[in-house]
Design a protein around this motif. Structure first.
Motif, mmCIF file in Angstrom:
data_model
loop_
_atom_site.group_PDB
_atom_site.id
_atom_site.type_symbol
_atom_site.label_atom_id
_atom_site.label_comp_id
_atom_site.label_asym_id
_atom_site.label_seq_id
_atom_site.Cartn_x
_atom_site.Cartn_y
_atom_site.Cartn_z
ATOM 1 N N VAL A 78 -11.693 -75.709 -18.615
ATOM 2 C CA VAL A 78 -12.788 -74.826 -19.026
ATOM 3 C C VAL A 78 -12.445 -74.097 -20.324
ATOM 4 N N VAL A 79 -11.209 -73.567 -20.412
ATOM 5 C CA VAL A 79 -10.859 -72.812 -21.621
ATOM 6 C C VAL A 79 -10.760 -73.731 -22.835
ATOM 7 N N LEU A 80 -10.370 -74.987 -22.626
ATOM 8 C CA LEU A 80 -10.388 -75.943 -23.745
ATOM 9 C C LEU A 80 -11.814 -76.181 -24.210
ATOM 10 N N GLY A 81 -12.734 -76.282 -23.249
ATOM 11 C CA GLY A 81 -14.134 -76.458 -23.614
ATOM 12 C C GLY A 81 -14.692 -75.252 -24.347
ATOM 13 N N CYS A 82 -14.315 -74.049 -23.898
ATOM 14 C CA CYS A 82 -14.783 -72.828 -24.559
ATOM 15 C C CYS A 82 -14.236 -72.722 -25.985
ATOM 16 N N SER A 83 -12.996 -73.143 -26.184
ATOM 17 C CA SER A 83 -12.334 -72.964 -27.482
ATOM 18 C C SER A 83 -12.649 -74.070 -28.473
ATOM 19 N N PHE A 84 -12.753 -75.317 -27.983
ATOM 20 C CA PHE A 84 -12.857 -76.455 -28.905
ATOM 21 C C PHE A 84 -14.058 -77.343 -28.643
ATOM 22 N N GLY A 85 -14.966 -76.884 -27.792
ATOM 23 C CA GLY A 85 -16.190 -77.632 -27.562
ATOM 24 C C GLY A 85 -16.143 -78.464 -26.289
ATOM 25 N N PRO A 86 -17.320 -78.857 -25.794
ATOM 26 C CA PRO A 86 -17.399 -79.627 -24.542
ATOM 27 C C PRO A 86 -16.610 -80.929 -24.573
ATOM 28 N N ALA A 87 -16.498 -81.547 -25.743
ATOM 29 C CA ALA A 87 -15.757 -82.815 -25.827
ATOM 30 C C ALA A 87 -14.318 -82.631 -25.364
ATOM 31 N N ALA A 88 -13.698 -81.508 -25.747
ATOM 32 C CA ALA A 88 -12.317 -81.245 -25.332
ATOM 33 C C ALA A 88 -12.224 -81.128 -23.821
ATOM 34 N N LEU A 89 -13.232 -80.529 -23.191
ATOM 35 C CA LEU A 89 -13.235 -80.382 -21.733
ATOM 36 C C LEU A 89 -13.308 -81.752 -21.059
ATOM 37 N N TYR A 90 -14.248 -82.597 -21.507
ATOM 38 C CA TYR A 90 -14.434 -83.884 -20.836
ATOM 39 C C TYR A 90 -13.263 -84.827 -21.092
#
Length: 589
Positions: free
Chosen positions: A382-394
């Motif tokens: 989740v924090v990767l998605g918040c920081s670097f965008g949804p692509a990082a989360l998926y």
């Protein structure tokens, strides 16, 4: 009980602790191969024997199928390469596979979570601990692989044939606990990845059921060839390297700080949280069931164990392959540590709450508490998605799914090898898979149903403690048997390996006991202290028993009180020449 011997071509059996005159020999009676093995593996309190063989077996007997081969129905042939006697890439390729399957245990969701917590809590400062733990793990895996290559039996089978009945049953139960704990982390890791990829639509228990289903499907890939199965595991490792590598280059860690943290064994300004995290890294990297797994996987190559040169060559190539595999796993772990060290070290939950405000994939209650950032696999995505965008989360979720799926499959193999080895099961493949999976999956499914996906960190800490407690039950036996010359013959550990192995195992067990004590004292309830104290008495008594036998194997013969043969350590030293003779091949002779 009357002592029986295994008959072997061109060999003779010499009593080790017999009451006969020194130097006297005793020829083994002629038996059919099935009866030979039945006699060999009966429990015996009689004298031990040592097998001496000066020549290789006839060619029509040396490549036969091992009766005790578990799960794998084929063996990979090793090509000859007379042009390159010292090193051959063709031979290395033939031996490549078991080490990479073993290395997956260094990349399971429990390790990934330990990596991200290390980066978030200590930055780059504990990378040297990760490096040291990986090197120690490599040395211990070498012992496990050598045991499988030299004896033709994996660690669970050797334990079954060398330890007395009650200790080996206790040992089996302890190792099964470790496998269940590891499986719970792996399956829940896969379920969390599916939960993230589905944007929360699929609940945690649904992800567990999906993981169970596809694990059963993938486990039967070896019916299409062992090399195809190994290639599939290689594909999953490649996915992990690409996904976590993407996160690494997306974040762009400070390379100077990274190298400093990796090669300078110092942790400036570190306190108790960092110390506990360092201990947790060692516990996550060195896993007990992996010793049993690796000693079994090396049996998948055709090696004539009556030929000392072939055995030595197999040991060499398996060690080289293990070095390559663990180097790749180490790089992937460094990717994860570096991402969270660069982006999230020093951050607080409040910082991330502001960062994740109005994000559809971030529950509003996820980062409510104040203080230092508390992350796990789910929050990390989740924090990767918040920081670097949804692509990082998926992309993160895809990497976790590959880690969880691959480690779940190797965990299943471990469970089968351990159960079959200790209990000598002769069930069908499907029955074995169902039983070993059910033992591990049932508690995992219950936890997934009743536990909130956002609050799994506490359970993960408990599982790490559980596996830390089981480490002596893999490390002590592997050092014991690889140090016994009657079992390993010329490949037994030398004095340097005995000393170094003993010191390493003592250090690792001490570190993990600190981790366990720290966890129990943190619970803060008197009832837990009482229960832990009572269990500790039984636990330490059994560890002391295994250590006693290990010290005798290492050379402290005075501890045997003159009755070594009653310990079970020299009951079946013919293991070195258990050369796979079945009834059909014997009839050819």
């Amino acid at each position: 009980m009357t002592k029986k011997h295994l008959s072997q071509p061109n060999c003779e059996m010499v009593n080790v602790t017999s009451s006969k005159e020194p130097g006297s020999t005793e020829k083994a009676p002629t038996m059919t191969p099935g009866k030979e093995r039945e006699a060999l593996y009966e429990d015996s309190s009689g004298d031990g024997v040592s097998t001496i063989c000066n020549t290789t077996l006839p060619s029509h007997l040396s490549d036969s199928t091992d009766e005790f081969t578990t799960y794998f129905d084929q063996k990979i042939p090793v090509p000859e390469d007379e042009k390159h006697p010292w090193f051959s890439f063709r031979k290395l390729w033939a031996f490549t596979g078991p080490g990479f399957l073993m290395s997956i245990a260094y990349l399971d969701p429990g390790n990934i979570e330990s990596d991200l917590q290390s980066g978030a809590i200590a930055g780059f400062k504990l990378l040297w601990v990760l490096l040291l733990a990986t090197i120690i793990g490599l040395l211990l895996q070498r012992l496990a692989a050598r045991l499988g290559v030299v004896t033709g039996l994996h660690l669970a089978e050797v334990c079954n044939r060398q330890y007395p009945k009650v200790p080996r049953i206790i040992l089996w139960l302890m190792v099964e606990l470790a496998i269940v704990g590891s499986d719970m982390q792996e399956v829940i890791g896969s379920a969390i990845a599916i939960h993230l990829l589905s944007v929360g639509i699929i609940p945690l228990w649904g992800g567990v059921l999906i993981t169970i289903a596809d694990t059963f499907m993938f486990l039967f890939l070896d019916k299409y060839g062992l090399r195809k199965l190994e290639a599939f595991f290689g594909f999953l490792i490649t996915i992990m390297a690409l996904t976590f590598g993407y996160e690494y280059f997306r974040v762009g860690p400070d390379q100077g700080q990274l190298l400093k943290g990796m090669f300078m064994p110092y942790c400036e300004g570190c306190g108790v949280p960092q110390l506990e995290q360092a201990v947790g890294i060692v516990g996550a990297v060195i896993m007990p069931h992996n010793m049993y797994l690796h000693s079994a996987l090396v049996k998948s190559r055709q090696v004539n164990r009556a030929n000392k040169k072939e055995v030595s060559e197999a040991n060499k190539y398996f060690f080289i392959e293990s070095c390559i595999a663990l180097f790749i796993s180490f790089i992937i772990n460094v990717f994860v540590v570096s991402v969270f060290a660069q982006a999230f070290f020093g951050k607080t939950n409040k910082d991330l709450q502001e960062m994740c405000a109005n994000k559809t994939f971030a529950p509003p209650t996820l980062f409510q508490s104040n203080g230092t950032l508390d992350v796990d696999i789910y929050k990390g995505g989740v924090v990767l998605g918040c920081s670097f965008g949804p692509a990082a989360l998926y992309i993160w979720a895809i990497g976790i799914l590959a880690a969880g799926q691959s480690s779940t499959m190797t965990g299943t193999y471990s469970g089968q090898f351990v159960m079959e080895g200790f209990l000598n099961l002769k069930w069908s493949r499907f029955a074995r898979v169902v039983l070993t999976r059910s033992i591990a999956i049932t508690p995992t499914l219950l936890v997934a149903i009743f536990q909130d996906v956002e609050r799994l960190t506490g359970m993960n800490d408990f599982l790490n403690v559980l596996m830390s407690l089981q480490l002596p039950f893999a490390l002590i036996p592997v050092l014991t048997f690889t140090s016994l010359r009657p079992v390993m013959n010329d490949f037994a550990n030398g004095l340097a390996w005995k000393i170094a192995g003993g010191i390493l195992i003592l250090i690792i067990c001490a570190i993990n006991m600190y981790f366990v004590v720290s966890y129990v004292t943190g619970l803060g309830q008197t009832l837990y202290y009482v229960i832990a104290s009572l269990l500790s008495i039984v636990y330490l008594a059994f560890v002391a028993y295994l250590t006693w036998l290990c010290l005798i194997a290492l050379g402290a013969s005075f501890l045997a009180c003159g009755r070594t043969y009653h310990l079970g350590l020299t009951g079946h030293p013919e293991l070195f020449l258990l050369n796979n003779i079945d009834a059909d091949q014997a009839s050819i002779k």
